[in-house]
Design a protein around this motif. Structure first.
Motif, short mmCIF file in Angstrom:
data_model
loop_
_atom_site.label_atom_id
_atom_site.label_comp_id
_atom_site.label_asym_id
_atom_site.label_seq_id
_atom_site.Cartn_x
_atom_site.Cartn_y
_atom_site.Cartn_z
N PHE A 23 0.88 -1.14 0.06
CA PHE A 23 -0.10 -0.03 -0.15
C PHE A 23 0.67 1.24 -0.04
CE2 PHE A 23 -3.20 -2.75 2.15
CZ PHE A 23 -4.01 -2.76 1.22
N LEU A 28 3.22 -4.39 2.89
CA LEU A 28 2.71 -4.86 4.03
C LEU A 28 2.63 -6.44 4.29
CD1 LEU A 28 0.94 -3.26 6.09
CD2 LEU A 28 -1.17 -3.86 4.76
N ASN A 48 -0.41 -2.54 15.66
CA ASN A 48 -1.59 -2.07 14.80
C ASN A 48 -0.95 -1.81 13.54
OD1 ASN A 48 -2.13 -0.35 17.96
ND2 ASN A 48 -3.79 -1.56 16.56
N GLY A 49 -1.55 -1.85 12.54
CA GLY A 49 -1.38 -1.39 11.04
C GLY A 49 -0.26 -2.35 10.49
N SER A 50 -0.10 -3.58 11.17
CA SER A 50 1.04 -4.42 10.63
C SER A 50 0.56 -5.42 9.59
CB SER A 50 1.46 -5.31 11.63
OG SER A 50 0.47 -6.05 12.36
N GLY A 51 -0.86 -5.38 9.43
CA GLY A 51 -1.42 -6.04 8.18
C GLY A 51 -2.41 -7.29 8.51
N LYS A 52 -2.79 -7.34 9.85
CA LYS A 52 -3.46 -8.52 10.25
C LYS A 52 -4.80 -8.64 9.47
CE LYS A 52 -3.12 -6.93 14.35
NZ LYS A 52 -2.78 -5.56 14.15
N THR A 53 -5.45 -7.51 9.41
CA THR A 53 -6.68 -7.37 8.65
C THR A 53 -6.95 -7.82 7.13
OG1 THR A 53 -7.83 -6.11 10.43
CG2 THR A 53 -8.99 -6.19 8.39
N THR A 54 -5.77 -7.04 6.73
CA THR A 54 -5.29 -7.16 5.19
C THR A 54 -5.09 -8.70 5.00
OG1 THR A 54 -4.58 -5.03 5.26
CG2 THR A 54 -3.98 -6.44 3.25
N GLN A 83 -14.03 -6.55 12.44
CA GLN A 83 -13.44 -5.67 13.27
C GLN A 83 -14.27 -4.37 13.43
OE1 GLN A 83 -9.47 -4.41 12.08
NE2 GLN A 83 -8.64 -3.55 14.00
N GLU A 159 -10.19 -9.36 16.11
CA GLU A 159 -10.17 -8.76 17.61
C GLU A 159 -11.59 -8.63 18.11
OE1 GLU A 159 -8.00 -5.42 17.78
OE2 GLU A 159 -6.83 -5.63 16.07
N LYS A 321 -7.21 -0.03 22.89
CA LYS A 321 -8.23 -0.51 22.11
C LYS A 321 -9.71 -0.56 23.03
CE LYS A 321 -6.75 -2.13 18.20
NZ LYS A 321 -5.83 -3.07 17.84
N1 LIG Z 1 -7.43 -0.58 0.92
C1 LIG Z 1 -6.24 0.03 1.40
N2 LIG Z 1 -5.57 0.99 0.79
C2 LIG Z 1 -4.47 1.55 1.25
N3 LIG Z 1 -3.95 1.40 2.47
C3 LIG Z 1 -4.74 0.54 3.07
C4 LIG Z 1 -5.89 -0.47 2.74
N4 LIG Z 1 -6.05 -1.29 3.64
C5 LIG Z 1 -5.20 -1.23 4.78
N5 LIG Z 1 -4.25 -0.24 4.26
C6 LIG Z 1 -3.21 0.35 5.29
O1 LIG Z 1 -2.44 -1.01 5.64
C7 LIG Z 1 -2.04 -0.93 6.94
C8 LIG Z 1 -2.27 -2.27 7.39
O2 LIG Z 1 -3.93 -2.43 7.69
P1 LIG Z 1 -4.47 -3.51 8.45
O3 LIG Z 1 -5.84 -2.92 8.62
O4 LIG Z 1 -4.33 -4.90 7.50
O5 LIG Z 1 -3.51 -3.55 9.77
P2 LIG Z 1 -3.89 -4.49 11.17
O6 LIG Z 1 -2.86 -5.20 11.62
O7 LIG Z 1 -5.24 -5.20 10.83
O8 LIG Z 1 -4.18 -2.95 12.12
P3 LIG Z 1 -5.23 -3.01 13.39
O9 LIG Z 1 -4.51 -3.74 14.40
O10 LIG Z 1 -5.14 -1.63 13.56
O11 LIG Z 1 -6.33 -3.58 13.08
C9 LIG Z 1 -2.56 0.41 7.37
O12 LIG Z 1 -1.57 1.35 7.48
C10 LIG Z 1 -3.62 0.62 6.50
O13 LIG Z 1 -4.00 2.12 6.63
#
Ligand SMILES: Nc1ncnc2c1ncn2[C@@H]1O[C@H](COP(=O)(O)OP(=O)(O)OP(=O)(O)O)[C@@H](O)[C@H]1O
Ligand SMILES: [Mg+2]
Length: 324
Positions: A23, A28, A48-54, A83, A159, A321
């Motif tokens: 991204f 990621l 946070n933001g390390s990409g778990k949801t992705t 989430q 989560e 959180k």
């Molecule tokens: N569709 C997208 N387009 C651009 N950036 C994205 C997109 N989806 C996620 N990101 C970015 O990728 C990074 C990881 O997002 P992600 O939600 O996967 O992290 P996470 O580990 O689930 O975080 P959290 O613990 O906050 O839930 C974040 O910086 C987010 O802003």
């Protein structure tokens, strides 16, 4: 296809090969491969933001643009606790949100919906109320109740423990233990993960994703190289779970701290890796013996620092959180 292949594919939930995702120029997920089989219970952790949801979105196929490939088993029925929790109908009653009629089927067993909702701490009169009057905590409980009534062989929870009271958390633990399908669980709750998962995927930052056998504590142990670790015992300060006081916000100082922790962890880990590499080189042992002892004790200290930093990060993250 021989028998083993057939057997294997019947048990296969999904197989990811070389998946990657970037991204805004930031990697990621970098070249991650894994195989998930029926009945696996997998924890997903990381800052946070390390990409778990992705990662979950790629594995489930809800994110189309990524590198690599994901093969999914046939007949997967996924129940997803997302989430953002946008899956309730506010106008309908609690009962109507989980059941079509008087009964629900949970884990293959038919039950009366009122009794089932009582397990989730909804007294019968509350169960008749419209969802719009529920508190945040009650909404979470209701979502969980709903999730386990959906026909599924894979449960994915992003989560789920945030804002859950202790009784509901324990109930969720029990439900997941009894669940016969595959579980994918993003959580920062160390005890919860230890109780449920059999392996852990760690989004380590910078695209790196590691896989470890066991729960959170096992991950802490394994991530430290074995050869130098025999003497070191990383003991997390394991406290019994306590009834929570009201959620509080992070202080200004704690906010600064949590922001700085990932970079700090990364640099200590880099130092640790460098030292460990040195210790793996036979040449290093040829010189002065005190140098080796010094390096070993330094490595022990770094390992403790890393474990403490992760623990601190998990605590701050949870506080933040809970108050979000
Ligand atoms: N569709 C997208 N387009 C651009 N950036 C994205 C997109 N989806 C996620 N990101 C970015 O990728 C990074 C990881 O997002 P992600 O939600 O996967 O992290 P996470 O580990 O689930 O975080 P959290 O613990 O906050 O839930 C974040 O910086 C987010 O802003
Ligand atoms: Mg997320």
């Amino acid at each position: 296809m021989n028998l083993t292949d057939a057997e294997r594919s019947g048990k296969l939930v999904l197989e990811a090969k070389g998946i990657g995702c970037t991204f805004d120029g930031l990697k990621l997920i970098d070249n991650f491969s894994t195989v998930i089989m029926r009945g696996d219970r997998i924890g997903i952790i990381g800052p946070n933001g390390s990409g778990k949801t992705t990662l979950i979105n790629i594995l489930l196929g809800t994110m189309v643009e990524h590198e690599g490939s994901v093969r999914r088993g046939t007949k997967l029925e996924v129940a997803y606790f997302d989430q953002h929790r946008a899956q309730l109908n506010d106008e309908k009653s609690v009962v109507e949100n989980v059941a079509d009629g008087e009964h629900v089927t949970v884990n293959g067993i038919k039950r009366h919906v009122i009794g089932y909702l009582e397990d989730f701490l909804f007294p019968p009169d509350r169960a008749r109320m419209p969802v719009k009057v529920l508190s945040g905590g009650e909404r979470n409980r209701l979502l969980l109740a709903k999730l386990f009534t959906l026909p599924s062989n894979v449960i994915v929870m992003d989560e789920p423990t945030n804002d859950l009271d202790i009784d509901t958390l324990e109930l969720l633990e029990e439900m997941l233990m009894e669940y016969k399908g595959t579980v994918l669980l993003v959580s920062h709750d160390r005890e919860f993960l230890n109780n449920i998962v059999t392996s852990t995927i760690v989004c380590e930052g910078g695209g790196r994703i590691g896989e470890y056998v066991g729960g959170y504590d096992d991950w802490l142990r394994q991530r430290v190289p074995d050869a130098v670790n025999r003497k070191v015992k990383i003991t997390g300060r394991k406290k019994p779970r306590q009834k929570k006081e009201g959620p509080r916000k992070l202080t200004f100082k704690e906010n600064r701290e949590i922001e700085a922790l990932p970079a700090m962890i990364e640099s200590v880990e880099a130092e640790h890796a460098g030292l460990y590499k040195k210790l793996s080189d036979p040449e290093f042992y040829k010189g002065d013996g005190s140098r080796v002892a010094e390096a070993k004790s330094k490595i022990e200290k770094l390992e403790k620092d890393i474990a403490d930093a992760y623990e601190r990060w998990a605590l701050l993250d949870r506080i933040s959180k809970e108050s979000a």
